[in-house]
Design a protein around this motif. Structure first.
Motif, PDB file in Angstrom:
ATOM      1  N   LYS A 190      -8.034 -18.847 -10.322  1.00  0.00           N
ATOM      2  CA  LYS A 190      -7.601 -20.192 -10.955  1.00  0.00           C
ATOM      3  C   LYS A 190      -8.389 -21.313 -11.498  1.00  0.00           C
ATOM      4  O   LYS A 190      -7.906 -22.169 -12.082  1.00  0.00           O
ATOM      5  N   ALA A 191      -8.284 -21.773 -10.262  1.00  0.00           N
ATOM      6  CA  ALA A 191      -9.910 -22.768 -10.169  1.00  0.00           C
ATOM      7  C   ALA A 191     -10.844 -22.192 -10.971  1.00  0.00           C
ATOM      8  O   ALA A 191     -11.473 -23.401 -11.446  1.00  0.00           O
ATOM      9  N   LEU A 192     -11.378 -20.852 -10.814  1.00  0.00           N
ATOM     10  CA  LEU A 192     -12.911 -21.151 -11.282  1.00  0.00           C
ATOM     11  C   LEU A 192     -12.255 -21.180 -13.182  1.00  0.00           C
ATOM     12  O   LEU A 192     -13.078 -21.624 -13.636  1.00  0.00           O
ATOM     13  N   ASN A 193     -10.934 -20.201 -13.243  1.00  0.00           N
ATOM     14  CA  ASN A 193     -11.052 -20.224 -15.184  1.00  0.00           C
ATOM     15  C   ASN A 193     -10.045 -22.157 -15.163  1.00  0.00           C
ATOM     16  O   ASN A 193     -10.580 -21.847 -16.338  1.00  0.00           O
ATOM     17  N   THR A 194     -10.279 -23.033 -14.145  1.00  0.00           N
ATOM     18  CA  THR A 194      -9.302 -23.888 -14.187  1.00  0.00           C
ATOM     19  C   THR A 194     -11.146 -24.568 -15.066  1.00  0.00           C
ATOM     20  O   THR A 194     -10.964 -25.684 -16.382  1.00  0.00           O
ATOM     21  N   LEU A 195     -11.901 -24.793 -14.261  1.00  0.00           N
ATOM     22  CA  LEU A 195     -13.301 -25.392 -14.537  1.00  0.00           C
ATOM     23  C   LEU A 195     -13.619 -24.783 -15.996  1.00  0.00           C
ATOM     24  O   LEU A 195     -14.754 -25.966 -16.235  1.00  0.00           O
ATOM     25  N   ARG A 196     -13.619 -23.101 -15.831  1.00  0.00           N
ATOM     26  CA  ARG A 196     -14.741 -22.987 -16.990  1.00  0.00           C
ATOM     27  C   ARG A 196     -13.439 -23.807 -18.786  1.00  0.00           C
ATOM     28  O   ARG A 196     -14.354 -24.223 -19.165  1.00  0.00           O
ATOM     29  N   TYR A 197     -12.524 -23.782 -18.224  1.00  0.00           N
ATOM     30  CA  TYR A 197     -11.252 -24.977 -19.394  1.00  0.00           C
ATOM     31  C   TYR A 197     -11.973 -25.810 -19.658  1.00  0.00           C
ATOM     32  O   TYR A 197     -12.843 -26.078 -20.576  1.00  0.00           O
ATOM     33  N   GLY A 198     -11.973 -26.239 -18.534  1.00  0.00           N
ATOM     34  CA  GLY A 198     -12.711 -27.991 -18.327  1.00  0.00           C
ATOM     35  C   GLY A 198     -14.200 -27.942 -18.898  1.00  0.00           C
ATOM     36  O   GLY A 198     -14.040 -29.375 -19.743  1.00  0.00           O
ATOM     37  N   VAL A 199     -15.003 -27.172 -18.997  1.00  0.00           N
ATOM     38  CA  VAL A 199     -16.421 -27.596 -19.609  1.00  0.00           C
ATOM     39  C   VAL A 199     -16.454 -27.534 -20.714  1.00  0.00           C
ATOM     40  O   VAL A 199     -16.548 -28.021 -21.034  1.00  0.00           O
ATOM     41  N   PHE A 200     -15.660 -26.090 -21.391  1.00  0.00           N
ATOM     42  CA  PHE A 200     -15.159 -25.437 -22.578  1.00  0.00           C
ATOM     43  C   PHE A 200     -14.478 -26.101 -23.210  1.00  0.00           C
ATOM     44  O   PHE A 200     -15.072 -26.367 -24.895  1.00  0.00           O
ATOM     45  N   GLN A 201     -13.932 -26.798 -23.133  1.00  0.00           N
ATOM     46  CA  GLN A 201     -13.196 -27.446 -23.692  1.00  0.00           C
ATOM     47  C   GLN A 201     -13.741 -29.596 -23.843  1.00  0.00           C
ATOM     48  O   GLN A 201     -12.743 -30.022 -24.455  1.00  0.00           O
ATOM     49  N   GLN A 202     -14.106 -29.795 -23.470  1.00  0.00           N
ATOM     50  CA  GLN A 202     -15.611 -30.942 -23.250  1.00  0.00           C
ATOM     51  C   GLN A 202     -14.110 -32.019 -22.195  1.00  0.00           C
ATOM     52  O   GLN A 202     -13.851 -32.656 -23.075  1.00  0.00           O
ATOM     53  N   ALA A 203     -13.615 -31.777 -21.807  1.00  0.00           N
ATOM     54  CA  ALA A 203     -12.333 -32.608 -21.089  1.00  0.00           C
ATOM     55  C   ALA A 203     -13.449 -33.121 -19.687  1.00  0.00           C
ATOM     56  O   ALA A 203     -14.848 -33.571 -19.695  1.00  0.00           O
ATOM     57  N   GLY A 204     -12.908 -34.439 -20.102  1.00  0.00           N
ATOM     58  CA  GLY A 204     -13.993 -35.845 -19.427  1.00  0.00           C
ATOM     59  C   GLY A 204     -14.568 -35.720 -18.303  1.00  0.00           C
ATOM     60  O   GLY A 204     -15.344 -36.068 -17.585  1.00  0.00           O
ATOM     61  N   PHE A 205     -13.180 -35.781 -17.008  1.00  0.00           N
ATOM     62  CA  PHE A 205     -13.324 -35.582 -15.871  1.00  0.00           C
ATOM     63  C   PHE A 205     -12.881 -34.648 -15.467  1.00  0.00           C
ATOM     64  O   PHE A 205     -10.841 -34.403 -15.938  1.00  0.00           O
ATOM     65  N   THR A 206     -13.036 -33.496 -14.618  1.00  0.00           N
ATOM     66  CA  THR A 206     -12.281 -32.457 -14.033  1.00  0.00           C
ATOM     67  C   THR A 206     -12.561 -32.218 -12.520  1.00  0.00           C
ATOM     68  O   THR A 206     -13.669 -33.001 -11.948  1.00  0.00           O
ATOM     69  N   LEU A 207     -11.064 -32.197 -12.060  1.00  0.00           N
ATOM     70  CA  LEU A 207     -11.722 -32.360 -10.520  1.00  0.00           C
ATOM     71  C   LEU A 207     -10.826 -31.490  -9.490  1.00  0.00           C
ATOM     72  O   LEU A 207     -10.219 -30.416 -10.140  1.00  0.00           O
ATOM     73  N   LEU A 208     -11.612 -30.856  -8.904  1.00  0.00           N
ATOM     74  CA  LEU A 208     -11.043 -29.391  -8.174  1.00  0.00           C
ATOM     75  C   LEU A 208     -11.333 -29.762  -6.578  1.00  0.00           C
ATOM     76  O   LEU A 208     -12.381 -31.099  -5.941  1.00  0.00           O
ATOM     77  N   THR A 209     -10.779 -30.066  -5.427  1.00  0.00           N
ATOM     78  CA  THR A 209      -9.838 -30.197  -4.203  1.00  0.00           C
ATOM     79  C   THR A 209     -10.276 -28.867  -3.279  1.00  0.00           C
ATOM     80  O   THR A 209      -9.838 -27.547  -3.759  1.00  0.00           O
ATOM     81  N   GLY A 210      -9.974 -28.974  -1.891  1.00  0.00           N
ATOM     82  CA  GLY A 210      -9.421 -28.528  -1.360  1.00  0.00           C
ATOM     83  C   GLY A 210     -10.106 -28.655   0.135  1.00  0.00           C
ATOM     84  O   GLY A 210     -11.212 -29.014   0.415  1.00  0.00           O
ATOM     85  N   ASP A 211      -9.388 -27.924   1.544  1.00  0.00           N
ATOM     86  CA  ASP A 211     -10.285 -27.907   2.190  1.00  0.00           C
ATOM     87  C   ASP A 211     -11.153 -27.605   2.523  1.00  0.00           C
ATOM     88  O   ASP A 211     -11.539 -26.975   2.230  1.00  0.00           O
TER      89      ASP A 211
END
Length: 307
Positions: free
Chosen positions: A30-51
């Motif tokens: 889910k996180a990888l798909n979200t990152l890809r979506y952010g890149v290809f939809q040209q999101a300004g800021f994308t945030l990835l967090t985790g312990d």
């Protein structure tokens, strides 16, 4: 030292992030798909967090390896409390010559770089790993830098990856404008027992070995004492294979417990909030023991061991 014994081409449990070993759990996928979506939809800021140790950097490497050549990448990985003037780091990340003496001139240098990229129809992606080490002024400077997008076009995309405390910083009232600009976010959680089992088997398979080197009870013990955190799983499994090699055997429950007990008594011990979703009694029963005193399983609270 154990690779030949177990028929492996390379070490399967290295602590160095390696995309070829990437195992996509439900949360990682889910996180990888979200990152890809952010890149290809040209999101300004994308945030990835985790312990700590949950695989954020490996996911980022996978993402960056998959990105096509029409994107200019800038990567900052060595953030720290004394981060310094942000634009100098950004210019260095994109290999832009910087002889400017002040921040205003550095901004003009960066704006010229962005304008050239736009004329070439190239996107610009800045990735900042370990972003939890950035202080509030540095994060606010990053927001101000993103104002370069205010002409209606997303010229600069930014991915921030960091430990869970990054969320605490972004939720600070001083960063409310920053928080409002984050359009996509994802959080990685530890692996479940089944995912831990599949993760161990996956890494052994990629390394050229059999997936049954670890017995079922050994896998359960690894899960119990790692909390499902991939880096801790690697740590325990690697040393367990060393011990199994020394004993001329496969990796059994007793082998994992030998690793855990030795590290408790002589190694570095760090507690973590990542606990499994099972009670200690549940784990004991899953291992095939009962709470009648006949088992050597220690059902007292345990600390997880990391580097």
């Amino acid at each position: 030292m154990y690779q030949k014994f177990f028929g492996l081409k390379k070490s399967p449990f290295s602590l160095i992030p390696e995309p070829e070993y990437l195992y996509l759990s439900q949360h990682h996928k889910k996180a990888l798909n979200t990152l890809r979506y952010g890149v290809f939809q040209q999101a300004g800021f994308t945030l990835l967090t985790g312990d700590i140790g949950c695989g954020k950097t490996t996911l980022l490497q996978k993402l960056l390896n998959d990105i096509k050549c029409d994107v200019d990448l800038g990567l900052i990985t060595n953030t720290h409390p004394s981060f310094g003037e942000l634009l100098s780091w950004v210019l260095r990340a994109f290999n832009v010559d910087n002889t400017a003496n002040d921040e205003a001139e550095r901004y003009r240098v960066f704006k010229r770089f962005m304008d050239k990229r736009q004329l070439s129809n190239r996107r610009v992606l800045l990735v900042i790993d370990e972003a939890q080490n950035m202080d509030i002024p540095a994060l606010e400077s990053l927001r101000l830098l993103s104002n370069i997008n205010d002409d209606g076009k997303c010229m600069l995309q930014i991915i921030l990856a960091g430990q869970s405390e990054l969320l605490e910083k972004i939720n600070d009232p001083k960063l409310i404008q920053f928080a409002q600009r984050i359009s996509i976010e994802s959080h990685i959680k530890p692996l479940s027992y089944q995912e831990t089992k599949d993760y161990i088997g996956h890494r052994l398979s990629v390394a050229g070995g059999r997936s049954d080197i670890f017995s079922r009870k050994a896998v359960l013990a690894v899960f119990e004492h790692s909390g499902g955190v991939p880096r801790v799983i690697n740590n325990i499994c690697d040393l367990a294979m060393v011990f199994a090699f020394a004993n001329d055997s496969g990796v059994e429950y007793e082998t994992v417990m030998e690793v855990v007990n030795e590290r408790r008594t002589g190694g570095i011990r760090k507690s973590t909030s990542n606990q499994t979703s099972h009670s200690k009694l549940d784990i004991t029963e899953m291992l095939g023991f009962r709470s009648n005193g006949s088992s050597s399983v220690n059902t007292k609270s345990r600390t997880l061991i990391t580097h």
